[in-house]
Design an enzyme around this catalytic site. Sequence first.
Site, PDB file in Angstrom:
ATOM      1  CE  LYS A  54      -4.015  -2.586   2.308  1.00 55.40           C
ATOM      2  NZ  LYS A  54      -4.528  -2.823   3.375  1.00 55.40           N
ATOM      3  CD  GLN A  98      -3.475  -4.293   6.666  1.00 52.47           C
ATOM      4  OE1 GLN A  98      -3.497  -3.273   5.734  1.00 52.47           O
ATOM      5  NE2 GLN A  98      -3.798  -5.450   6.050  1.00 52.47           N
ATOM      6  CG  ASP A 121      -9.893  -0.508   4.666  1.00 51.79           C
ATOM      7  OD1 ASP A 121      -9.684  -0.817   3.578  1.00 51.79           O
ATOM      8  OD2 ASP A 121      -9.381  -0.244   5.788  1.00 51.79           O
TER       9      ASP A 121
HETATM   10  N1  GUN Z   1      -6.435  -6.894   6.115  1.00 48.94           N
HETATM   11  C1  GUN Z   1      -6.650  -7.544   5.046  1.00 48.94           C
HETATM   12  N2  GUN Z   1      -7.271  -6.849   3.949  1.00 48.94           N
HETATM   13  C2  GUN Z   1      -7.331  -5.536   4.592  1.00 48.94           C
HETATM   14  C3  GUN Z   1      -8.152  -4.343   4.135  1.00 48.94           C
HETATM   15  O1  GUN Z   1      -8.501  -4.618   2.785  1.00 48.94           O
HETATM   16  N3  GUN Z   1      -8.386  -3.346   4.690  1.00 48.94           N
HETATM   17  C4  GUN Z   1      -7.857  -3.450   5.927  1.00 48.94           C
HETATM   18  N4  GUN Z   1      -7.820  -2.161   6.983  1.00 48.94           N
HETATM   19  N5  GUN Z   1      -7.058  -4.450   6.578  1.00 48.94           N
HETATM   20  C5  GUN Z   1      -7.056  -5.649   5.774  1.00 48.94           C
END
Ligand code: GUN
Length: 303
Positions: A54, A98, A121
């Site tokens: 990311k 996350q 998100d």
């Molecule tokens: N953990 C695994 N996939 C995601 C996601 O798309 N967003 C977040 N915040 N955590 C994750």
Amino acid sequence: MSAKLINGKEIREDILEELGRETLALKEKTGKVPGLVTILVGENPASISYVTSKIKTAKSLGFKEVQDTQSIDISEVDLLSLVDKYNHDDTINGILVQLPLPSHIDEKKVLNAIDPDKDVDGFHPVNVGRLMIGGDEVKFPPCTPAGIMELIVRAGVETEGAEAVVVGRSNIVGKPIANMLVQKGPGANATVTIVHTRTKNLADHCRRADILVVAAGVPDLVKPEWIKPGACVIDVGVNRVGEKISEKTGRKIALLKGDVDFDKAKEIAGFITPVPGGVGPMTITMLMRNTLNSFKYSNNIPV
Ligand code: GUN
């Protein structure tokens, strides 16, 4: 192979190029760039890998990127005040915590503490509600379903009046993708069925599907004989079934398998996504698009 392969890596590159160009133009216009903070708690290797991708992608687009790594021992109160700090930081347009979080922290409480107008998100109840209403209420569609919609539209799959069957009812994929496919508008207008672990005759439902979205987390769950000839099959499964040696680096990497028996399904389907390289590359791409859109909303620039 008779199916058209929907190549998520190629589509990702096209979209990232569009986003990069737009970011540059917005920087020239406003003197500012979109800001994204990624909050990582602890050292879960999969989470580190996701967050690293990311950050890398955000930087490649010219975003301001803040990586905020916290010890696994951080208290819930301290994590909530960290989120609040970024809620009030005008240089930050997107806040991503996350997941998963350690068990002493209430995940729901933390996600609900994120300002809905920075919730890139799309997990906050306000954004879930906006998605349910649809149309111009939607600010931040959740990233994986948004990526699936982008794959379907860019591959030229007809959704209007199509029978769509979604396998799985998670809050992150199953429920939102069903909701997006059923909305009014181009690239949607489908007739949607959600099936799940308690559904009777799973195979019969799948056989009816012009668009089959599978997000069950069970390797090879969908058998080739469950696929309607010519259907569009979107495989969201990312199941680690072993390890292999990477041809590129010579290092051990996870061997991934989807929820659909790809080798056989590709002979029957009209369109199909591979695993890896289908839906996977789209999630981070849509996170970037949400962050750019958040920047636009806060600067009164039309989206
Ligand atoms: N953990 C695994 N996939 C995601 C996601 O798309 N967003 C977040 N915040 N955590 C994750």
